[in-house]
Design a protein around this motif. Structure first.
Motif, PDB file in Angstrom:
ATOM      1  N   THR A 154       0.844  -1.189   0.000  1.00 19.27           N
ATOM      2  CA  THR A 154       0.000   0.000   0.000  1.00 19.27           C
ATOM      3  C   THR A 154       0.886   1.248   0.000  1.00 19.27           C
ATOM      4  O   THR A 154       2.090   1.177   0.284  1.00 19.27           O
ATOM      5  N   SER A 228       1.294 -13.404  -0.228  1.00 18.77           N
ATOM      6  CA  SER A 228       0.937 -12.390   0.763  1.00 18.77           C
ATOM      7  C   SER A 228      -0.578 -12.352   0.877  1.00 18.77           C
ATOM      8  O   SER A 228      -1.291 -12.753  -0.036  1.00 18.77           O
ATOM      9  N   ARG A 230      -3.869 -10.094   3.440  1.00 15.62           N
ATOM     10  CA  ARG A 230      -4.109  -9.024   4.396  1.00 15.62           C
ATOM     11  C   ARG A 230      -5.240  -9.380   5.360  1.00 15.62           C
ATOM     12  O   ARG A 230      -6.199 -10.045   4.991  1.00 15.62           O
ATOM     13  N   GLU A 233      -7.296  -5.246   6.399  1.00 15.06           N
ATOM     14  CA  GLU A 233      -6.770  -4.313   5.400  1.00 15.06           C
ATOM     15  C   GLU A 233      -5.362  -3.816   5.693  1.00 15.06           C
ATOM     16  O   GLU A 233      -4.542  -3.665   4.793  1.00 15.06           O
ATOM     17  N   ASN A 234      -5.021  -3.517   6.955  1.00 15.29           N
ATOM     18  CA  ASN A 234      -3.732  -2.890   7.234  1.00 15.29           C
ATOM     19  C   ASN A 234      -2.686  -3.848   7.797  1.00 15.29           C
ATOM     20  O   ASN A 234      -1.533  -3.457   8.002  1.00 15.29           O
ATOM     21  N   LYS A 235      -3.053  -5.109   8.055  1.00 16.70           N
ATOM     22  CA  LYS A 235      -2.079  -6.077   8.556  1.00 16.70           C
ATOM     23  C   LYS A 235      -1.589  -6.953   7.402  1.00 16.70           C
ATOM     24  O   LYS A 235      -2.377  -7.659   6.781  1.00 16.70           O
ATOM     25  N   LEU A 236      -0.291  -6.872   7.125  1.00 13.51           N
ATOM     26  CA  LEU A 236       0.293  -7.609   6.022  1.00 13.51           C
ATOM     27  C   LEU A 236       0.870  -8.930   6.513  1.00 13.51           C
ATOM     28  O   LEU A 236       1.660  -8.973   7.450  1.00 13.51           O
TER      29      LEU A 236
END
Length: 243
Positions: A154, A228, A230, A233-236
């Motif tokens: 992102t 990969s 998620r 949304e913000n945790k990879l």
């Protein structure tokens, strides 16, 4: 002018791959017709064939063709050097890489992603472990940019990868906290960092990579599939599985 108009009408009459395939010579040898067709229907040619057509155009027509293929990347991966930014004498020597189909994610991995309410699963690369990837002093897994199949970061993560410790901006790279699931679905927390080099860059899984290596007893020349995904949304997350 009449010949050009005839060629354009011929191109317009081609509506499917089978029709076009019957018209082509085997083995493929680029001709004026191919240069014309490319400008109106590039989907009928592979990247390798386009390279041959482009070379033919430069030698016999005096101009270079521009690729009309759409960029299929999801998100920008920062200002990493791209092929079009490299000197012409370097790009002309680059070999055309044929991408193989992405491997299927094992069902146990799918189930774990679902348990975490994760999504946006993306196959990134097939990684061969080198001695440097297992060096306890380096404590990192390198993922060269030119081996990663797509952009998955992102804009926030891209900006974070540039940050350094201290007010001077010359300290150590801060990195992005990520989560890694190993082949046995054990979870580790690592840092993702980007190292810039002369003509490219490398993404590295660092900090606790040695724990992943020792727990799994990874060996030199062993190969891994890397995905990969998620969570919220913000945790990879990264998934590692043995080839």
């Amino acid at each position: 002018m009449r010949d050009l108009k005839t060629l354009q009408e011929l191109v317009a009459s081609i509506t499917d791959w089978e029709t076009f395939d019957k018209m082509t010579f085997k083995p493929f040898v680029p001709k004026l017709l191919d240069a014309t067709i490319w400008q109106h229907a590039p989907q009928f040619y592979s990247e390798e064939q386009f390279a041959q057509i482009n070379q033919f155009s430069k030698l016999h027509l005096g101009f270079e063709l521009k690729s009309k293929r759409k960029d299929s990347r999801k998100r920008p991966i920062s200002e990493m050097p791209k092929e079009e930014d490299m000197p012409e004498n370097q790009t002309s020597r680059k070999k055309i890489k044929i991408k193989h189909p992405s491997p299927k994610l094992p069902i146990e991995f799918e189930n774990r992603v679902n348990e975490l309410n994760g999504g946006d699963i993306t196959f990134l690369m097939q990684k061969k472990l080198y001695r440097s990837d297992l060096d306890t002093n380096k404590n990192r897994l390198s993922m060269p940019r030119n081996e990663i199949r797509c952009d998955f970061l992102t804009e926030t993560e891209i900006a974070k990868l540039k940050e350094r410790e201290g007010t001077s901006g010359k300290g150590k790279l801060v990195g992005v906290e990520v989560h890694v699931l190993d082949p046995c679905l054990r979870e580790f927390t690592l840092l993702l960092k980007k190292w810039d080099m002369e003509n490219t860059c490398t993404l590295n899984l660092s900090k606790h990579w040695n724990n992943v290596v020792s727990t799994n007893k990874f060996e030199e020349n062993q190969e891994l599939y890397i995905w990969s995904f998620r969570v919220e949304e913000n945790k990879l997350y990264f998934l590692l599985n043995k080839v």
